[in-house]
Design a protein around this motif. Structure first.
Motif, mmCIF file in Angstrom:
data_model
loop_
_atom_site.group_PDB
_atom_site.id
_atom_site.type_symbol
_atom_site.label_atom_id
_atom_site.label_comp_id
_atom_site.label_asym_id
_atom_site.label_seq_id
_atom_site.Cartn_x
_atom_site.Cartn_y
_atom_site.Cartn_z
ATOM 1 N N GLY A 50 39.693 59.014 36.139
ATOM 2 C CA GLY A 50 40.036 58.720 34.749
ATOM 3 C C GLY A 50 39.425 57.423 34.256
ATOM 4 O O GLY A 50 38.896 56.605 35.030
ATOM 5 N N GLY A 51 39.545 57.193 32.953
ATOM 6 C CA GLY A 51 38.948 56.026 32.334
ATOM 7 C C GLY A 51 39.542 54.713 32.817
ATOM 8 O O GLY A 51 38.819 53.734 33.016
ATOM 9 N N LEU A 52 40.865 54.680 32.990
ATOM 10 C CA LEU A 52 41.505 53.432 33.421
ATOM 11 C C LEU A 52 41.023 53.014 34.808
ATOM 12 O O LEU A 52 40.676 51.847 35.035
ATOM 13 C CB LEU A 52 43.027 53.596 33.399
ATOM 14 C CG LEU A 52 43.663 53.763 32.018
ATOM 15 C CD1 LEU A 52 45.161 54.025 32.162
ATOM 16 C CD2 LEU A 52 43.432 52.514 31.161
ATOM 17 N N GLU A 53 41.008 53.954 35.755
ATOM 18 C CA GLU A 53 40.582 53.636 37.117
ATOM 19 C C GLU A 53 39.091 53.303 37.158
ATOM 20 O O GLU A 53 38.659 52.393 37.874
ATOM 21 C CB GLU A 53 40.891 54.804 38.055
ATOM 22 C CG GLU A 53 40.520 54.562 39.514
ATOM 23 C CD GLU A 53 41.222 53.344 40.113
ATOM 24 O OE1 GLU A 53 40.661 52.748 41.050
ATOM 25 O OE2 GLU A 53 42.329 52.988 39.632
ATOM 26 N N THR A 54 38.291 54.023 36.371
ATOM 27 C CA THR A 54 36.857 53.710 36.299
ATOM 28 C C THR A 54 36.654 52.294 35.786
ATOM 29 O O THR A 54 35.836 51.526 36.306
ATOM 30 C CB THR A 54 36.143 54.708 35.378
ATOM 31 O OG1 THR A 54 36.352 56.040 35.850
ATOM 32 C CG2 THR A 54 34.640 54.430 35.332
ATOM 33 N N CYS A 55 37.429 51.904 34.767
ATOM 34 C CA CYS A 55 37.321 50.556 34.212
ATOM 35 C C CYS A 55 37.703 49.503 35.245
ATOM 36 O O CYS A 55 37.032 48.479 35.380
ATOM 37 C CB CYS A 55 38.207 50.451 32.973
ATOM 38 S SG CYS A 55 38.022 48.878 32.086
ATOM 39 N N ARG A 56 38.790 49.758 35.965
ATOM 40 C CA ARG A 56 39.222 48.799 37.006
ATOM 41 C C ARG A 56 38.120 48.611 38.048
ATOM 42 O O ARG A 56 37.850 47.490 38.503
ATOM 43 C CB ARG A 56 40.506 49.285 37.665
ATOM 44 C CG ARG A 56 41.726 49.246 36.760
ATOM 45 C CD ARG A 56 42.992 49.498 37.553
ATOM 46 N NE ARG A 56 44.153 49.648 36.668
ATOM 47 C CZ ARG A 56 44.641 50.807 36.266
ATOM 48 N NH1 ARG A 56 44.085 51.950 36.678
ATOM 49 N NH2 ARG A 56 45.685 50.848 35.452
ATOM 50 N N ARG A 57 37.489 49.720 38.459
ATOM 51 C CA ARG A 57 36.445 49.619 39.475
ATOM 52 C C ARG A 57 35.215 48.887 38.935
ATOM 53 O O ARG A 57 34.580 48.104 39.654
ATOM 54 C CB ARG A 57 36.060 51.009 39.957
ATOM 55 C CG ARG A 57 37.188 51.722 40.694
ATOM 56 C CD ARG A 57 36.696 52.952 41.425
ATOM 57 N NE ARG A 57 37.801 53.696 42.036
ATOM 58 C CZ ARG A 57 37.645 54.766 42.807
ATOM 59 N NH1 ARG A 57 36.432 55.242 43.044
ATOM 60 N NH2 ARG A 57 38.693 55.379 43.321
ATOM 61 N N LEU A 58 34.888 49.132 37.673
ATOM 62 C CA LEU A 58 33.764 48.415 37.069
ATOM 63 C C LEU A 58 34.004 46.904 37.088
ATOM 64 O O LEU A 58 33.125 46.120 37.430
ATOM 65 C CB LEU A 58 33.563 48.878 35.624
ATOM 66 C CG LEU A 58 32.956 50.272 35.410
ATOM 67 C CD1 LEU A 58 33.015 50.635 33.933
ATOM 68 C CD2 LEU A 58 31.525 50.309 35.897
ATOM 69 N N LYS A 59 35.215 46.506 36.711
ATOM 70 C CA LYS A 59 35.530 45.086 36.607
ATOM 71 C C LYS A 59 35.706 44.414 37.966
ATOM 72 O O LYS A 59 35.786 43.186 38.053
ATOM 73 C CB LYS A 59 36.789 44.892 35.751
ATOM 74 C CG LYS A 59 36.607 45.310 34.290
ATOM 75 C CD LYS A 59 35.504 44.508 33.611
ATOM 76 C CE LYS A 59 35.354 44.881 32.140
ATOM 77 N NZ LYS A 59 34.310 44.097 31.461
ATOM 78 N N SER A 60 35.784 45.208 39.014
ATOM 79 C CA SER A 60 35.925 44.640 40.359
ATOM 80 C C SER A 60 34.570 44.362 41.012
ATOM 81 O O SER A 60 34.510 43.763 42.092
ATOM 82 C CB SER A 60 36.732 45.586 41.259
ATOM 83 O OG SER A 60 36.003 46.789 41.504
ATOM 84 N N VAL A 61 33.472 44.810 40.368
ATOM 85 C CA VAL A 61 32.128 44.604 40.913
ATOM 86 C C VAL A 61 31.491 43.422 40.183
ATOM 87 O O VAL A 61 31.396 43.425 38.953
ATOM 88 C CB VAL A 61 31.263 45.870 40.747
ATOM 89 C CG1 VAL A 61 29.860 45.622 41.298
ATOM 90 C CG2 VAL A 61 31.908 47.065 41.440
ATOM 91 N N ALA A 62 31.036 42.434 40.918
ATOM 92 C CA ALA A 62 30.563 41.175 40.321
ATOM 93 C C ALA A 62 29.422 41.399 39.331
ATOM 94 O O ALA A 62 29.413 40.825 38.238
ATOM 95 C CB ALA A 62 30.131 40.209 41.420
ATOM 96 N N ILE A 63 28.459 42.247 39.689
ATOM 97 C CA ILE A 63 27.292 42.403 38.819
ATOM 98 C C ILE A 63 27.591 43.263 37.590
ATOM 99 O O ILE A 63 26.796 43.297 36.643
ATOM 100 C CB ILE A 63 26.102 43.018 39.596
ATOM 101 C CG1 ILE A 63 26.477 44.396 40.169
ATOM 102 C CG2 ILE A 63 25.647 42.091 40.696
ATOM 103 C CD1 ILE A 63 25.297 45.101 40.827
ATOM 104 N N LEU A 64 28.747 43.959 37.583
ATOM 105 C CA LEU A 64 29.124 44.788 36.432
ATOM 106 C C LEU A 64 30.223 44.156 35.590
ATOM 107 O O LEU A 64 30.503 44.601 34.478
ATOM 108 C CB LEU A 64 29.601 46.165 36.914
ATOM 109 C CG LEU A 64 28.620 46.975 37.782
ATOM 110 C CD1 LEU A 64 29.280 48.275 38.242
ATOM 111 C CD2 LEU A 64 27.334 47.276 37.029
#
Length: 296
Positions: A50-64
């Motif tokens: 889902g969008g919420l989990e995808t967003c959390r994973r994006l924000k957990s990656v330094a370059i993203l």
């Protein structure tokens, strides 16, 4: 929705944006691993991740983490918006067939990112200049300290030269007197001394001569070790033969066999290594003088 996905891509001006499509959260994460982007439009409801989990994973990656994420949803309730912003979304827009608001929000996020990138670059350049200035100041301080130390060292060396000369001069005079009067006693009063007394005088002369030699050696060593080190290729075999030759001429009555290996090549200061060999071989020559079959 494939239909909404395509409509959204078509709505963004083709002369302003390059649009890359992903049809799920998993596909988006895989794409972002290889495709740099400047802004992400993310649907709240998607097949798979889902969008919420995808967003959390994006924000957990330094370059993203610094890429703006604009979240889209058909739900307009307050809780959904708070949940999306809490997951790390930078903006939250309700789905609509009117893409004017979306276009404006995307432009705003891109301008914000551009401003932040420029600000970050400015800070990095400023920090780099500050580091360069600090290094320059440090180098200047090191140079000043080095110059002061060199000056102090030169002064100390001059003081040491003066001290060494003074000590050598003051010590040599009484040693010459000790040696001279001992020799006079042996020559002029030998008949008044028994064998033991004469031997004692010879010990006195030998010690005085040895001390005079030590003083000369210390002065020579002091001068040599303060000179500049000059490294180069040299032949240790040749140096050893030269030193043993001098020792033979200085001690013609002493029978010593000196065995030197051929082809001993090295890199170093020829003058200082000659001093090393003179000390080592000279000591060996001296302490083997009582043997008739000495071999070095």
């Amino acid at each position: 929705s494939e239909t909404y996905l395509q409509a959204l891509a078509d709505a963004l001006p083709q002369d302003s944006y390059d649009v890359v499509l992903a049809r799920s959260g998993e596909e988006a994460l895989e794409l972002l691993a290889v495709q740099p982007v400047d802004c992400i439009l993310l649907d709240l409801m998607m097949p798979g991740l889902g969008g919420l989990e995808t967003c959390r994973r994006l924000k957990s990656v330094a370059i993203l983490r610094d890429i703006p994420v604009v979240m889209l949803t058909a739900a307009e309730d307050r809780e959904t918006m708070i949940e999306g912003l809490g997951a790390g979304a930078d903006d939250f827009i309700s789905k609509s067939s009117d893409f004017a608001v979306l276009h404006a929000r995307v432009g705003a996020q891109l301008r914000r990112k551009q401003f932040e990138d420029e600000n970050r670059l400015f800070r990095e350049q400023l920090l780099e200049k500050e580091l360069e200035a600090a290094e320059a100041r440090s180098a200047k301080n090191v140079a000043e300290v080095r110059a002061a130390l060199v000056e102090e060292l030169e002064l100390k060396n001059k003081e040491l030269d003066a001290f060494s000369y003074s000590v050598a001069h003051d010590l040599r005079a009484p040693l010459r007197s000790i040696d001279g009067f001992s020799q006079a006693l042996l020559e002029d009063y030998a008949d008044k001394l028994d064998d033991m007394g004469q031997q004692y005088l010879r010990y006195v002369r030998e010690s005085a001569q040895q001390m005079a030699e030590l003083i000369d050696n210390l002065l020579d060593l002091s001068r040599i070790t303060r000179s500049e080190l000059v490294r180069g290729a040299l032949d240790l075999t040749s140096i050893a033969h030269e030193v043993t030759g001098r020792l033979r001429r200085q001690n013609p009555k002493q029978d010593v066999s000196a065995v030197v290996a051929d082809g001993l090549l090295a890199e170093g200061d020829a003058r200082l290594l000659t001093v090393v060999f003179e000390n080592l071989l000279g000591n060996a020559w001296k302490f083997s003088s009582k043997r008739g079959d000495a071999t070095i």
